[in-house]
Design a protein around this motif. Structure first.
Motif, short mmCIF file in Angstrom:
data_model
loop_
_atom_site.label_atom_id
_atom_site.label_comp_id
_atom_site.label_asym_id
_atom_site.label_seq_id
_atom_site.Cartn_x
_atom_site.Cartn_y
_atom_site.Cartn_z
N LEU A 163 0.66 -1.40 -0.02
CA LEU A 163 -0.17 -0.04 0.01
C LEU A 163 1.02 1.17 0.01
CD1 LEU A 163 -2.76 -0.91 2.40
CD2 LEU A 163 -2.96 -1.21 0.04
N LEU A 164 2.03 1.13 0.85
CA LEU A 164 2.87 2.37 0.80
C LEU A 164 3.55 2.78 -0.71
CD1 LEU A 164 4.53 1.85 4.28
CD2 LEU A 164 3.06 3.72 3.76
N ASP A 165 4.01 1.57 -1.34
CA ASP A 165 4.53 1.59 -2.79
C ASP A 165 3.46 2.08 -3.67
OD1 ASP A 165 6.81 0.68 -1.48
OD2 ASP A 165 6.61 -1.36 -2.17
N LYS A 166 2.40 1.57 -3.60
CA LYS A 166 1.15 1.98 -4.54
C LYS A 166 0.48 3.12 -4.10
CE LYS A 166 1.99 -1.73 -6.94
NZ LYS A 166 2.72 -1.92 -7.90
N LYS A 167 1.04 3.80 -2.85
CA LYS A 167 0.25 5.06 -2.41
C LYS A 167 -1.31 4.93 -2.30
CE LYS A 167 3.87 7.92 -4.21
NZ LYS A 167 4.51 8.97 -5.18
N LEU A 168 -1.59 3.95 -1.72
CA LEU A 168 -3.11 3.58 -1.62
C LEU A 168 -3.38 3.68 0.00
CD1 LEU A 168 -3.60 0.49 -4.23
CD2 LEU A 168 -4.44 2.93 -4.42
N THR A 169 -4.82 3.82 0.59
CA THR A 169 -5.16 3.72 1.52
C THR A 169 -5.92 2.30 1.95
OG1 THR A 169 -7.25 4.65 1.01
CG2 THR A 169 -5.58 6.02 1.61
N PRO A 170 -5.96 1.98 3.17
CA PRO A 170 -6.79 0.54 3.22
C PRO A 170 -8.10 0.53 2.67
CG PRO A 170 -5.38 1.34 5.21
CD PRO A 170 -5.37 2.49 4.30
N MET A 171 -8.65 1.69 2.99
CA MET A 171 -10.12 1.84 2.31
C MET A 171 -10.33 1.49 0.88
SD MET A 171 -9.87 3.45 5.13
CE MET A 171 -9.36 5.21 4.69
N GLU A 172 -9.09 1.90 0.13
CA GLU A 172 -9.29 1.75 -1.43
C GLU A 172 -9.18 0.46 -1.75
OE1 GLU A 172 -7.37 5.65 -3.82
OE2 GLU A 172 -6.29 5.05 -1.98
N VAL A 173 -8.50 -0.54 -1.10
CA VAL A 173 -8.27 -2.06 -1.07
C VAL A 173 -9.39 -2.68 -0.77
CG1 VAL A 173 -5.73 -1.63 -2.02
CG2 VAL A 173 -6.37 -2.22 0.46
N GLU A 174 -10.36 -2.20 -0.30
CA GLU A 174 -11.51 -3.13 0.22
C GLU A 174 -12.59 -3.29 -0.83
OE1 GLU A 174 -14.48 -3.48 4.20
OE2 GLU A 174 -12.88 -1.82 4.38
N VAL A 175 -12.72 -4.28 -1.13
CA VAL A 175 -13.75 -4.85 -2.27
C VAL A 175 -15.13 -4.43 -1.82
CG1 VAL A 175 -14.46 -6.53 -3.75
CG2 VAL A 175 -12.11 -6.73 -2.77
N THR A 176 -15.68 -3.61 -2.82
CA THR A 176 -17.12 -3.52 -2.72
C THR A 176 -18.02 -4.60 -3.43
OG1 THR A 176 -17.09 -1.92 -4.55
CG2 THR A 176 -16.67 -0.89 -2.61
N VAL A 177 -19.13 -4.74 -2.89
CA VAL A 177 -20.14 -5.50 -3.45
C VAL A 177 -20.70 -5.38 -4.66
CG1 VAL A 177 -22.21 -6.94 -2.86
CG2 VAL A 177 -20.84 -6.45 -1.08
N PRO A 178 -20.22 -6.14 -5.76
CA PRO A 178 -20.65 -5.72 -7.16
C PRO A 178 -22.28 -5.39 -7.27
CG PRO A 178 -19.11 -7.27 -7.38
CD PRO A 178 -19.36 -7.21 -5.85
N THR A 179 -22.66 -4.17 -7.87
CA THR A 179 -24.04 -3.93 -7.78
C THR A 179 -24.87 -4.93 -8.58
OG1 THR A 179 -23.48 -2.37 -9.71
CG2 THR A 179 -23.80 -1.29 -7.36
N TYR A 180 -24.42 -5.64 -9.56
CA TYR A 180 -25.16 -6.57 -10.36
C TYR A 180 -25.68 -7.60 -9.57
CZ TYR A 180 -21.04 -9.70 -11.61
OH TYR A 180 -20.17 -10.61 -11.63
N PHE A 181 -24.98 -8.00 -8.54
CA PHE A 181 -25.38 -9.24 -7.85
C PHE A 181 -26.85 -9.22 -7.40
CE2 PHE A 181 -21.13 -10.64 -5.94
CZ PHE A 181 -20.61 -10.98 -6.99
N ILE A 182 -27.21 -8.15 -7.04
CA ILE A 182 -28.72 -7.96 -6.90
C ILE A 182 -29.59 -7.22 -7.88
CG2 ILE A 182 -30.29 -6.89 -5.29
CD1 ILE A 182 -28.79 -8.99 -4.04
N ARG A 183 -28.96 -6.13 -8.69
CA ARG A 183 -29.79 -5.70 -9.62
C ARG A 183 -30.50 -6.56 -10.63
NH1 ARG A 183 -27.21 -1.54 -12.98
NH2 ARG A 183 -29.30 -1.49 -13.81
N GLU A 184 -29.73 -7.40 -11.21
CA GLU A 184 -29.98 -8.24 -12.33
C GLU A 184 -31.18 -9.22 -11.79
OE1 GLU A 184 -26.78 -9.81 -14.43
OE2 GLU A 184 -26.02 -7.87 -14.96
N ARG A 185 -31.32 -9.29 -10.51
CA ARG A 185 -32.12 -10.23 -10.00
C ARG A 185 -33.42 -9.76 -9.16
NH1 ARG A 185 -29.60 -13.56 -6.13
NH2 ARG A 185 -31.23 -14.98 -6.52
N GLU A 186 -33.49 -8.32 -9.45
CA GLU A 186 -34.40 -7.69 -8.68
C GLU A 186 -35.84 -8.27 -8.72
OE1 GLU A 186 -34.32 -3.48 -9.61
OE2 GLU A 186 -32.67 -3.07 -8.35
N CYS A 187 -36.32 -8.39 -10.01
CA CYS A 187 -37.79 -9.01 -10.02
C CYS A 187 -38.19 -10.39 -9.16
CB CYS A 187 -38.00 -9.17 -11.61
SG CYS A 187 -38.09 -7.83 -12.57
N GLU A 188 -36.82 -11.26 -9.68
CA GLU A 188 -36.71 -12.68 -8.81
C GLU A 188 -37.16 -12.39 -7.41
OE1 GLU A 188 -33.93 -16.57 -8.27
OE2 GLU A 188 -33.34 -15.03 -9.84
#
Length: 803
Positions: A106-131
């Motif tokens: 993270l220090l070498d890439k100049k990133l914060t710990p929050m930036e390398v936390e995976v967010t839940v992909p939105t299509y997991f739910i969006r593409e199955r909303e009707c179901e």
């Protein structure tokens, strides 16, 4: 944001993918690395890059409206998620721990710990909303029918007597309020009539003016400071006004509606373009393919004196003729050469094995070698598609970002040609059989058998097909039966981000000192994302990614185990099956009933994927001795649980999650055979506890922002998150929230409520740590530390002898 913004974001993600994939490919070609720290840095560096790409591509896929671009972005997103999961398992093997720390990267890439936390992909739910909506509605209807929900109150027409009585009650209340106000005014008049001391009397009204001035000045200064603070936060970009935020959400929803509209147009264009091509060019394309293949067959027959065998449909059909270069004689030469090459390879392989045996005797540690990836090839293909098609594409003529008809026409032309080739191949196979039979008759030979070859069906799967015990029943009836019996349960919808807690900021340095630190709550959240949510959310990822069939969460009461299960189900839209011993007691009795229960869970879980099979008290089926007070028959599923886990394949989006607060009470061997992963959730560290107190207390507007949460963090050390939530609930009642302006919150109120609960004692924490050492990964870690200690001792002895 505009189309250009998301195209630019995609280009940024693509640049990172290009660098990461090249580095990844280079690592696959390297020799085994014996430097463990260097290997850990290399894998962590790739892991961090792919996570940043996932978060960028998720935004692009959620907002890009061009349907053909979204197909490429989806391929890249799935391959990056799959590759990240593969790298996670590589890090687990390197660190011999489920938790990885890479602060140096993270220090070498100049990133914060929050930036390398995976967010839940939105299509997991969006593409199955009707179901999901229909399933939720069906479950609610079933529960209402069973009486779990209170029935809606139906308004009944009032009689005249009831109406008169209601008016009388309200009139009496009105008169009471008037009399109370009248008596209050009389009391105030009496108090005003009292003479004030002469020193407090002011005939000029100066005290009133002073009070008004003081109030106005305070209000004016507070308003100015609030405005200045708002302007400063807007300047540095740390705050977005409510109106702007609302407008941004509206734009996002508008783009999502455009996605649906453009996708429907794209699907319609696919059908229309193909039918038009088939009508206009189908006949001429079929003739061209037929002439081409017949010409090749006649040339082959002229050179070899026999007709060639038509390749099977599975192997590619007549298209294979044109992938080979040269005539049949040259083909035979190449095959003989390849056979010689294969012999040489076998000889080399034997020599390498012999050399390997000699080297293995001399060297114990072969070093780290990156395992082949199932996603890297597809990622490179999708990356190439971006470079060739989308990178430098001029889109001035398509400002609305609708589907490109020319691309559709090119794709459908290839598809139509493939379909027509299959028809032509079948026709030519019949002709070749007739011609070969006639040629054999002329030469007086027996007719050759048909050249049709059965396609390889592959090895028979060892997995036995389970006999269907309910062949005549519909899915709806099975679903209703399991809800009625309480096996399928409705869970509270909660996001994974609600599992609050900070990432560990000191564990990397502790690992360098060869210590094994406990994970923080943020680390637990990340592991749940990687082992449960990301694989379960997408079928394409789950089929190829490293398979985690079952996971066991352990920790003291109130550590958040149930909340994590509910968050997993919410984020992927899973169905929750509760097989806890306390839940199935008295349900499906007897041996035949148990067989039916297991069959129903397996069948419905596969039909309603993704699914989570949940078991509270995961240690109970494997208890060595059942307590006499336990009447739930906990060992009922002892033999069936391992079978359920064993039958879960890559094509099944199913996971077994067990919870336990005393896992040391059971047979550890049977536990390890059932669960693949063991996650211990410890009590919160200082950082997580501090952020928890701040978030929970400062959500109430009446709490002073100068309230000392650090003191509460120190005092609550040893308590779990569940206890803190319970304390806030007990203290911050509706009445107390209304009194905050007049009566500020004190530490004593929170401490008094905290003292009523039990903390996590040292003995309990030590029991968890001693148990965790006995888990499979704990034993591997202990063995690795022993080997390192022995090597150091041996090197120390050698150095002393040299001196």
């Amino acid at each position: 944001m505009s189309h250009k913004t998301y195209n630019k974001l995609w280009a940024e993600a693509q640049k990172i993918i290009d660098e990461a994939s090249q580095y990844d490919t280079a690592l696959h070609g390297e020799k085994p690395n014996k430097d463990k720290r260097q290997a850990q840095y290399q894998v962590s560096s790739l892991y961090v890059r792919y996570i940043t790409v996932i978060n960028k591509l998720d935004q692009c896929y959620d907002q890009i409206v061009h349907p053909q671009k979204r197909l490429t972005v989806r391929k890249l997103l799935d391959t990056c998620i799959g590759r990240t999961l593969e790298l996670k398992h590589e890090l687990v093997e390197l660190d011999l721990s489920e938790f990885s720390y890479f602060d140096d990267v993270l220090l070498d890439k100049k990133l914060t710990p929050m930036e390398v936390e995976v967010t839940v992909p939105t299509y997991f739910i969006r593409e199955r909303e009707c179901e999901l909506k229909s399933r939720k509605l069906a479950m609610d209807n079933i529960l209402k029918r069973l009486g779990f929900y209170e029935e809606e109150i139906v308004e009944i027409e009032m009689t005249e007597d009831e109406a008169i009585r209601l008016i009388q009650v309200h009139e009496r209340a009105r008169q009471g309020r008037l009399r109370s106000q009248f008596m209050k005014e009389i009391r105030l008049m009496k108090e005003k009539g009292k003479t004030e001391p002469p020193e407090k009397r002011r005939s000029d009204g100066g005290s009133a003016a002073l009070k008004i001035q003081k109030t106005w000045r305070g209000f004016n200064i507070r308003r100015k400071m609030k405005r200045r603070k708002l302007e400063e936060m807007l300047l540095i970009g740390s705050f977005m006004p409510v109106e702007s935020r609302r407008r941004a959400e509206q734009v996002k929803e508008l783009r999502r509606k455009m996605q649906v509209e453009y996708q429907e147009e794209y699907d319609h264009a696919l059908v229309e373009v193909k039918s038009r091509l088939q009508h206009n060019k189908g006949g001429s394309m079929k003739e061209e393919i037929t002439d081409e293949v017949r010409t090749w067959i006649l040339d082959y027959q002229a050179q070899s004196g026999k007709f060639p065998e038509m390749p099977s449909e599975e192997s590619g059909g007549s298209a294979l003729f044109f992938t080979r270069q040269g005539t049949g004689s040259e083909i035979s030469k190449s095959t003989t050469a390849s056979s010689k090459g294969s012999k040489d390879k076998k000889d080399k392989g034997k020599k390498e094995k012999e050399n390997g045996k000699k080297k293995s005797d001399e060297e114990e540690d072969p070093g780290f070698k990156m395992t082949p990836s199932n996603f890297l090839g597809d990622m490179l293909t999708a990356n190439m598609e971006y470079e060739e098609v989308w990178r430098d594409r001029e889109e001035e003529s398509n400002p609305q970002q609708k589907a490109d008809i020319e691309m559709i026409r090119a794709e459908k032309t290839v598809e139509l040609e493939t379909e027509l080739r299959k028809v032509v191949d079948q026709m030519l196979r019949d002709e070749l059989d007739i011609l070969q039979a006639a040629l054999d008759r002329d030469k007086g030979r027996k007719a050759r058998k048909s050249s049709k070859k059965k396609g390889r069906s592959g090895k028979k799967s060892k997995k036995k097909k389970e006999k269907d015990l309910t062949p005549d029943r519909t899915l709806d009836s099975l679903f209703e039966e399991l809800i009625t019996n309480g096996i399928i349960k409705k869970y509270p919808e909660v996001s994974l981000s609600a599992f609050r807690g900070e990432r560990s900021y000191a564990s990397h340095e502790l690992r360098k000192q060869e210590k094994d630190p406990l994970p923080s709550l943020g680390d637990i959240r990340q592991v749940m994302m990687e082992y449960c949510i990301l694989p379960l959310g997408s079928k394409t990822i789950h089929q190829v990614a490293p398979l985690v069939k079952s996971i066991m969460l352990t920790g003291p009461h109130g550590s958040g185990k149930d909340m994590l299960v509910h968050a997993i189900c919410t984020e992927v839209g899973a169905v929750l099956f509760d097989l806890s011993p306390a839940n199935i007691v008295g349900k499906y009795p007897g041996k035949s009933g148990l067989i039916m229960l297991v069959h129903l869970v397996n069948k419905v879980a596969r039909l309603l994927q993704p699914a989570v099979i949940y078991m509270d008290g995961a240690e109970k089926p494997f208890l060595k001795k059942v307590p006499k007070t336990d009447k739930t028959d906990p060992k009922r599923l002892k033999k069936d649980l391992p079978k359920i886990v064993k039958n879960i394949g890559p094509e099944d989006q199913i996971i077994l999650i067990g919870l336990s607060h005393c896992p040391w009470d059971c047979d550890q061997k049977a536990l390890a055979q059932t669960y693949n992963k063991f996650i211990y959730i410890p009590r919160p560290d200082y950082g997580s506890m501090s952020s928890l107190w701040k978030e929970l207390l400062f959500q109430f507007s009446g709490v002073n922002r100068q309230f000392d949460t650090a003191a509460m963090t120190k005092l609550s050390d040893g308590y779990t998150v569940g206890v803190i939530l319970q304390v806030i609930k007990e203290v911050m009642t509706c009445k107390r929230i209304l009194q905050l302006r007049v009566l500020p919150l004190t530490h004593a109120e929170l401490i008094n409520a905290l003292c009523k609960h039990e903390p996590v004692y040292k003995e309990e924490e030590e029991s968890f740590l001693q148990w965790f050492v006995k888990t499979p990964i704990g034993r591997r870690k202990a063995r690795a530390l022993e080997i390192e200690a022995e090597l150091r001792a041996n090197t120390g002895i050698v150095m002393k002898k040299k001196k």
